[in-house]
Motif scaffolding. Structure first.
Motif, mmCIF file in Angstrom:
data_model
loop_
_atom_site.group_PDB
_atom_site.id
_atom_site.type_symbol
_atom_site.label_atom_id
_atom_site.label_comp_id
_atom_site.label_asym_id
_atom_site.label_seq_id
_atom_site.Cartn_x
_atom_site.Cartn_y
_atom_site.Cartn_z
ATOM 1 N N GLY A 32 94.219 -8.619 -84.220
ATOM 2 C CA GLY A 32 92.912 -8.156 -84.669
ATOM 3 C C GLY A 32 92.953 -7.845 -86.150
ATOM 4 O O GLY A 32 93.973 -8.042 -86.816
ATOM 5 N N GLY A 33 91.836 -7.362 -86.666
ATOM 6 C CA GLY A 33 91.761 -7.114 -88.104
ATOM 7 C C GLY A 33 91.365 -8.382 -88.836
ATOM 8 O O GLY A 33 91.235 -9.466 -88.238
ATOM 9 N N ASP A 34 91.207 -8.255 -90.152
ATOM 10 C CA ASP A 34 90.619 -9.352 -90.926
ATOM 11 C C ASP A 34 91.596 -10.157 -91.764
ATOM 12 O O ASP A 34 91.341 -11.311 -92.068
ATOM 13 N N ARG A 35 92.723 -9.544 -92.155
ATOM 14 C CA ARG A 35 93.543 -10.306 -93.092
ATOM 15 C C ARG A 35 95.036 -10.011 -92.982
ATOM 16 O O ARG A 35 95.447 -8.936 -92.560
ATOM 17 N N VAL A 36 95.794 -11.038 -93.376
ATOM 18 C CA VAL A 36 97.233 -10.918 -93.559
ATOM 19 C C VAL A 36 97.466 -10.548 -95.022
ATOM 20 O O VAL A 36 96.899 -11.175 -95.922
ATOM 21 N N GLY A 37 98.295 -9.532 -95.267
ATOM 22 C CA GLY A 37 98.634 -9.199 -96.643
ATOM 23 C C GLY A 37 99.361 -10.355 -97.318
ATOM 24 O O GLY A 37 100.069 -11.135 -96.672
ATOM 25 N N ILE A 38 99.168 -10.456 -98.626
ATOM 26 C CA ILE A 38 99.793 -11.534 -99.410
ATOM 27 C C ILE A 38 100.572 -10.909 -100.562
ATOM 28 O O ILE A 38 100.160 -9.898 -101.123
ATOM 29 N N TYR A 39 101.717 -11.512 -100.897
ATOM 30 C CA TYR A 39 102.301 -11.180 -102.191
ATOM 31 C C TYR A 39 102.757 -12.446 -102.887
ATOM 32 O O TYR A 39 103.180 -13.410 -102.249
ATOM 33 N N PHE A 40 102.596 -12.446 -104.198
ATOM 34 C CA PHE A 40 102.969 -13.561 -105.044
ATOM 35 C C PHE A 40 104.283 -13.216 -105.743
ATOM 36 O O PHE A 40 104.440 -12.113 -106.244
ATOM 37 N N LEU A 41 105.206 -14.178 -105.785
ATOM 38 C CA LEU A 41 106.519 -13.936 -106.379
ATOM 39 C C LEU A 41 106.818 -14.963 -107.459
ATOM 40 O O LEU A 41 106.666 -16.171 -107.242
ATOM 41 N N GLU A 42 107.220 -14.440 -108.627
ATOM 42 C CA GLU A 42 107.735 -15.278 -109.708
ATOM 43 C C GLU A 42 109.213 -14.936 -109.862
ATOM 44 O O GLU A 42 109.557 -13.793 -110.185
ATOM 45 N N ASN A 43 110.088 -15.889 -109.573
ATOM 46 C CA ASN A 43 111.528 -15.641 -109.626
ATOM 47 C C ASN A 43 112.022 -15.560 -111.064
ATOM 48 O O ASN A 43 111.751 -16.452 -111.875
ATOM 49 N N GLY A 44 112.745 -14.481 -111.373
ATOM 50 C CA GLY A 44 113.306 -14.321 -112.701
ATOM 51 C C GLY A 44 114.609 -15.083 -112.849
ATOM 52 O O GLY A 44 115.188 -15.578 -111.878
ATOM 53 N N ALA A 45 115.074 -15.174 -114.074
ATOM 54 C CA ALA A 45 116.364 -15.802 -114.366
ATOM 55 C C ALA A 45 116.913 -15.198 -115.648
ATOM 56 O O ALA A 45 116.147 -14.881 -116.565
ATOM 57 N N SER A 46 118.224 -15.043 -115.664
ATOM 58 C CA SER A 46 118.910 -14.475 -116.820
ATOM 59 C C SER A 46 118.282 -13.139 -117.213
ATOM 60 O O SER A 46 118.213 -12.240 -116.397
ATOM 61 N N MET A 47 117.777 -12.996 -118.444
ATOM 62 C CA MET A 47 117.219 -11.703 -118.854
ATOM 63 C C MET A 47 115.740 -11.544 -118.483
ATOM 64 O O MET A 47 115.158 -10.480 -118.705
ATOM 65 N N ARG A 48 115.107 -12.560 -117.884
ATOM 66 C CA ARG A 48 113.700 -12.455 -117.475
ATOM 67 C C ARG A 48 113.622 -11.965 -116.028
ATOM 68 O O ARG A 48 114.129 -12.639 -115.129
ATOM 69 N N PRO A 49 113.021 -10.802 -115.790
ATOM 70 C CA PRO A 49 112.992 -10.252 -114.424
ATOM 71 C C PRO A 49 112.000 -10.976 -113.513
ATOM 72 O O PRO A 49 111.050 -11.607 -113.990
ATOM 73 N N SER A 50 112.258 -10.870 -112.211
ATOM 74 C CA SER A 50 111.280 -11.351 -111.229
ATOM 75 C C SER A 50 110.038 -10.472 -111.271
ATOM 76 O O SER A 50 110.084 -9.306 -111.660
ATOM 77 N N LYS A 51 108.904 -11.044 -110.857
ATOM 78 C CA LYS A 51 107.651 -10.288 -110.815
ATOM 79 C C LYS A 51 106.969 -10.484 -109.466
ATOM 80 O O LYS A 51 106.994 -11.584 -108.897
ATOM 81 N N VAL A 52 106.378 -9.404 -108.973
ATOM 82 C CA VAL A 52 105.630 -9.445 -107.717
ATOM 83 C C VAL A 52 104.215 -8.958 -107.970
ATOM 84 O O VAL A 52 104.000 -7.940 -108.638
ATOM 85 N N VAL A 53 103.234 -9.702 -107.451
ATOM 86 C CA VAL A 53 101.838 -9.289 -107.484
ATOM 87 C C VAL A 53 101.363 -9.153 -106.038
ATOM 88 O O VAL A 53 101.463 -10.111 -105.264
ATOM 89 N N TYR A 54 100.866 -7.969 -105.673
ATOM 90 C CA TYR A 54 100.399 -7.723 -104.306
ATOM 91 C C TYR A 54 98.912 -8.040 -104.154
ATOM 92 O O TYR A 54 98.103 -7.765 -105.044
ATOM 93 N N ASP A 55 98.569 -8.598 -103.016
ATOM 94 C CA ASP A 55 97.166 -8.746 -102.591
ATOM 95 C C ASP A 55 97.161 -8.378 -101.107
ATOM 96 O O ASP A 55 97.089 -9.233 -100.242
ATOM 97 N N ARG A 56 97.285 -7.078 -100.836
ATOM 98 C CA ARG A 56 97.505 -6.646 -99.453
ATOM 99 C C ARG A 56 96.538 -5.544 -99.004
ATOM 100 O O ARG A 56 96.673 -5.032 -97.894
ATOM 101 N N ALA A 57 95.573 -5.174 -99.841
ATOM 102 C CA ALA A 57 94.643 -4.104 -99.466
ATOM 103 C C ALA A 57 93.854 -4.501 -98.216
ATOM 104 O O ALA A 57 93.455 -5.659 -98.052
ATOM 105 N N ASN A 58 93.647 -3.543 -97.330
ATOM 106 C CA ASN A 58 92.851 -3.734 -96.103
ATOM 107 C C ASN A 58 93.439 -4.780 -95.160
ATOM 108 O O ASN A 58 92.703 -5.427 -94.410
#
Length: 341
Positions: free
Chosen positions: A83-109
């Motif tokens: 039930g309910g309306d949505r599955v939470g989503i997260y977006f991932l950008e994999n880091g490398a060397s000195m560049r960190p990974s980044k996560v963007v959430y789209d999980r409200a409700n």
């Protein structure tokens, strides 16, 4: 019969930029499913336990894909409410060397954030269970999710179930003040507490000595001081932390520390080249639970957990897809990576 373990939380759709591309370079995303407690359930199922995952997911096809992703690896999904309306989503950008990974959430409700206590029969869920695991991510999803988590914990204790928590502070979900208010209350139900230096400070208000993971240095005495305070305040059977020395986004050193009230034990240390670090802490929790529930002493359990999670860093996706035998081979000393024929 395999021992029954239960985890509860949110499973999300993960959309990753392919390879090491930035979001702005990507015109497609790789799709997998994952989330703190779901990742632990997959580990435990891989190790041969009767692993059950509790959540709520929409009845539509994407919700079913999330269910199927768990079933594929042997996780029991009978207790998942639909039930309910949505599955939470997260977006991932994999880091490398000195560049960190980044996560963007789209999980409200998301469905689990909106779930009602009446969606679950916790007395049935914890019948014959030996272990329950949750993380600080689930109560961070909102007031309903925090109430749901406490209701599950009360039922687990009624049934004599051992409870573990991974504190898992997420600054994008709540503030330290909100986390302390909710999580300090939930600690009364916990037997095994897992958390790194940020979790201990932001979630429970404990601060280690002079450790700075960004400098790749460890100051174990600071952890020992916190562990004593945590055990004294909350009465945990074990207090545990992973110890990540972050040399870059690609290279980390990885070990762990456990305290049983009498003795501190620091595990073997692994130098790891990272393929995907998401789910590293969850794979550690899964390994520790398996180690303890399978009759290993706390030192052996910690070594199993560290070995399992070191291997996870080499596997793309959220799930740790390794066997007991693979972990045992590593912790016995074979880290060569040679082809197995």
């Amino acid at each position: 019969m395999a021992k029954k373990v239960v985890t509860m939380g949110e499973i999300m759709l993960r959309l990753s930029a392919p390879g090491f591309k930035r979001f702005s370079q990507s015109d497609s995303f790789d799709v997998v499913y994952g989330g703190g407690e779901a990742n632990v359930a997959v580990s435990l199922a891989n190790y041969g336990l009767d692993a059950h995952f509790v959540t709520k997911l929409p009845k539509h096809e994407i919700g079913q894909c999330a269910v199927d992703s768990l079933r594929k690896f042997g996780v029991q999904t009978d207790y998942i409410a639909r039930g309910g309306d949505r599955v939470g989503i997260y977006f991932l950008e994999n880091g490398a060397s000195m560049r960190p990974s980044k996560v963007v959430y789209d999980r409200a409700n998301s469905a689990i954030a909106e779930a009602e206590i009446s969606d679950f029969d916790f007395d049935e869920i914890f019948k014959d269970a030996e272990w329950f695991h949750f993380t600080g991510i689930t109560p961070a999803l909102g007031e309903k999710a925090a109430q749901l988590t406490e209701e599950a914990l009360k039922a687990a204790k009624r049934h004599g179930v051992t409870v573990s928590v991974d504190l898992n502070y997420r600054k994008k979900l709540w503030t330290p003040d909100q986390a302390k208010k909710v999580m300090t209350n939930l600690m009364q139900y916990v037997d095994v507490c897992i958390g790194n230096e940020e979790d201990a400070e932001k979630v429970l208000g404990f601060k280690p000595g002079h450790t700075d993971v960004t400098k790749g240095e460890l100051e174990l005495e600071g952890y020992k001081d916190i562990f004593k305070q945590m055990k004294e305040q909350f009465g945990f059977k074990y207090v545990v932390t992973t110890l990540r020395e972050s040399h870059s986004a690609s290279d980390n050193s990885w070990s762990a520390l456990i305290y049983d009230g009498n003795e501190f034990y620091h595990s073997k240390r692994y130098d790891i080249r990272i393929v995907d670090r998401v789910g590293g802490g969850d794979s550690f929790a899964g390994g520790l639970i398996y180690g303890l529930i399978s009759g290993r002493d706390f030192k052996q359990a910690l070594e199993f957990a560290v070995g399992a999670s070191a291997l996870k860093h080499t596997i793309p996706g959220d799930f740790n897809l390794v066997s007991v035998e693979e972990v045992e081979t590593l912790i016995k000393g074979d880290a060569s990576g040679r082809v197995q024929r």
